[in-house]
Scaffold this active site. Structure first.
Site, short mmCIF file in Angstrom:
data_model
loop_
_atom_site.label_atom_id
_atom_site.label_comp_id
_atom_site.label_asym_id
_atom_site.label_seq_id
_atom_site.Cartn_x
_atom_site.Cartn_y
_atom_site.Cartn_z
CG ASP A 154 -5.87 -3.21 14.84
OD1 ASP A 154 -5.82 -2.34 15.59
OD2 ASP A 154 -4.81 -3.73 14.42
CE LYS B 168 -0.60 -4.10 15.06
NZ LYS B 168 -1.69 -3.39 14.29
P1 NAP Z 1 0.23 -4.74 5.41
O1 NAP Z 1 0.23 -6.01 6.16
O2 NAP Z 1 1.80 -4.45 4.95
O3 NAP Z 1 -0.50 -4.86 3.88
C1 NAP Z 1 -0.70 -3.81 3.10
C2 NAP Z 1 -1.56 -4.15 1.85
O4 NAP Z 1 -1.58 -3.05 0.79
C3 NAP Z 1 -1.57 -5.56 1.00
O5 NAP Z 1 -2.94 -5.95 0.84
C4 NAP Z 1 -0.70 -5.24 -0.37
O6 NAP Z 1 -1.06 -6.05 -1.19
C5 NAP Z 1 -1.45 -3.95 -0.34
N1 NAP Z 1 -0.56 -3.10 -1.15
C6 NAP Z 1 0.59 -2.47 -0.93
N2 NAP Z 1 1.08 -1.78 -1.97
C7 NAP Z 1 0.21 -2.18 -3.00
C8 NAP Z 1 0.29 -1.59 -4.31
N3 NAP Z 1 1.18 -1.05 -4.99
N4 NAP Z 1 -0.76 -2.09 -5.26
C9 NAP Z 1 -1.68 -2.95 -4.75
N5 NAP Z 1 -1.62 -3.21 -3.58
C10 NAP Z 1 -0.79 -2.92 -2.47
O7 NAP Z 1 -0.36 -3.73 6.10
P2 NAP Z 1 -1.50 -3.55 7.03
O8 NAP Z 1 -0.99 -3.65 8.42
O9 NAP Z 1 -2.50 -4.57 6.60
O10 NAP Z 1 -2.03 -1.96 6.88
C11 NAP Z 1 -2.53 -1.58 5.65
C12 NAP Z 1 -3.05 -0.01 5.91
O11 NAP Z 1 -4.08 0.19 6.84
C13 NAP Z 1 -1.81 0.76 6.22
O12 NAP Z 1 -1.80 2.13 5.63
C14 NAP Z 1 -2.00 1.09 7.62
O13 NAP Z 1 -1.36 2.45 8.05
C15 NAP Z 1 -3.61 0.95 7.86
N6 NAP Z 1 -4.19 0.67 9.08
C16 NAP Z 1 -4.94 1.60 9.65
C17 NAP Z 1 -5.49 1.29 10.94
C18 NAP Z 1 -6.25 2.37 11.73
O14 NAP Z 1 -6.47 2.12 12.78
N7 NAP Z 1 -6.77 3.52 10.90
C19 NAP Z 1 -5.16 0.27 11.65
C20 NAP Z 1 -4.13 -0.69 10.94
C21 NAP Z 1 -3.66 -0.36 9.74
P3 NAP Z 1 0.01 -7.28 -1.36
O15 NAP Z 1 -0.51 -8.38 -0.58
O16 NAP Z 1 -0.34 -7.81 -2.98
O17 NAP Z 1 1.28 -6.92 -1.28
#
Ligand code: NAP
Length: 278
Positions: free
Chosen positions: A108, A71
């Site tokens: 998004d 992305k």
């Molecule tokens: P990302 O960039 O990898 O970010 C992950 C986030 O989760 C960060 O804020 C991270 O915190 C936090 N996190 C992960 N493990 C953690 C833990 N053990 N304790 C506390 N915080 C934790 O991922 P993303 O692309 O933003 O996606 C995040 C979620 O949204 C995913 O589940 C994805 O499937 C979902 N999503 C859904 C849609 C939809 O259309 N519904 C669209 C996009 C994403 P740190 O910064 O501290 O690591």
């Protein structure tokens, strides 16, 4: 001899890609609207991304969705990038223009807001602060769309504080950062609570932020859609809150892309949800 029109092709590029729900979704719309076209999942390694993107238009592709891990990289390859994709720092939709240029956008944030409008029509963006948990890629799209919708303040908390502070720098003075241990204390005056972390997703730890400060007026939404009803949403329901699951965001973000590629604005309805869940 009359020339037959080219069959439009689209798809989704990522690695891995087998889990993607986008093919079911777009194929459902193609079938529903009787459009001759195809949507194909493509597992492409980062090193091959540019070659593939430059080749696809020659093969009849009108555009593609882009997912993890491409992305951000795709922004360097695209010839034109929308302002909102620049602000978010990532693109999820490419349009291959007739003049050969690759146009990159991020839908998004649009999908997030449309899902909220659908699931919580009573939510008024201007009615109070939004609490956002998480500061990853999805949080950037959520924050940018909330600010654009007119939310007065965003109270942001992330395990890694510096990531939240970077977002604050990028998005400005309406964003306030709180330590992760404080997250439970900032939800009591929220008009909206959003989980953008991956916590609560199947295979990941549960979100452990205490929710006992929730008021029934707070709208609660989770970006995680596997499971559809996360523990956070189930708890919020017990507190009398209106809850909105994350599947609708995935469906709505696909609408502008389908329209640009195939010339028909698709509906997000029950049948669409069912198709994505199949
Ligand atoms: P990302 O960039 O990898 O970010 C992950 C986030 O989760 C960060 O804020 C991270 O915190 C936090 N996190 C992960 N493990 C953690 C833990 N053990 N304790 C506390 N915080 C934790 O991922 P993303 O692309 O933003 O996606 C995040 C979620 O949204 C995913 O589940 C994805 O499937 C979902 N999503 C859904 C849609 C939809 O259309 N519904 C669209 C996009 C994403 P740190 O910064 O501290 O690591």
């Amino acid at each position: 001899m009359t020339e037959l029109p080219r069959i439009p092709l689209a798809g989704v590029i990522g690695t891995p890609i087998a889990h993607s729900k986008s093919p079911q979704l777009h194929r459902h719309w193609l079938k529903t609207y009787g459009i001759t076209g195809h949507y194909i999942p493509m597992d492409i390694a980062p090193d091959d991304l540019e070659t593939v993107l430059r080749t696809l238009p020659k093969m009849g592709f009108v555009g593609v969705n882009i997912t993890i891990p491409h992305k951000e990289k795709v922004m360097e390859i695209a010839d034109l990038v929308t302002d909102r994709a620049i602000l978010i720092g990532a693109a999820n939709t490419l349009i291959f223009r007739k003049d050969g240029k690759i146009h990159a956008d991020n839908t998004d944030g649009y999908g997030f807001i449309e899902n909220l409008k659908d699931g919580a029509p009573q939510w008024n963006p201007r009615s109070g602060p939004a609490v956002v948990l998480g500061a990853g890629g999805a949080a950037r799209a959520v924050i940018s769309s909330l600010l654009e919708a007119g939310v007065p303040e965003i109270h942001l908390s992330n395990r890694t504080r510096i990531r939240a502070e970077t977002l604050q720098k990028d998005f400005g003075s309406r964003v306030f950062v709180y330590d992760w241990v404080q997250a439970g204390n900032i939800i009591d005056d929220a008009a909206l609570l959003v989980n953008t972390t991956s916590l609560g997703m199947i295979g990941k730890p549960e979100l452990r932020v205490p929710l006992d400060g929730l008021r029934p007026q707070t709208v609660v939404t989770d970006l995680v859609y596997a499971p559809l009803k996360t523990k956070m949403l189930a708890t919020a329901e017990e507190y009398g809150c209106v809850t909105v699951d994350g599947l609708g965001m995935l469906l709505h973000q696909a609408v502008p892309a389908f329209e640009r590629w195939f010339g028909r604005r698709p509906e997000v309805d029950r049948a669409t949800r069912a198709a994505a869940l199949r």
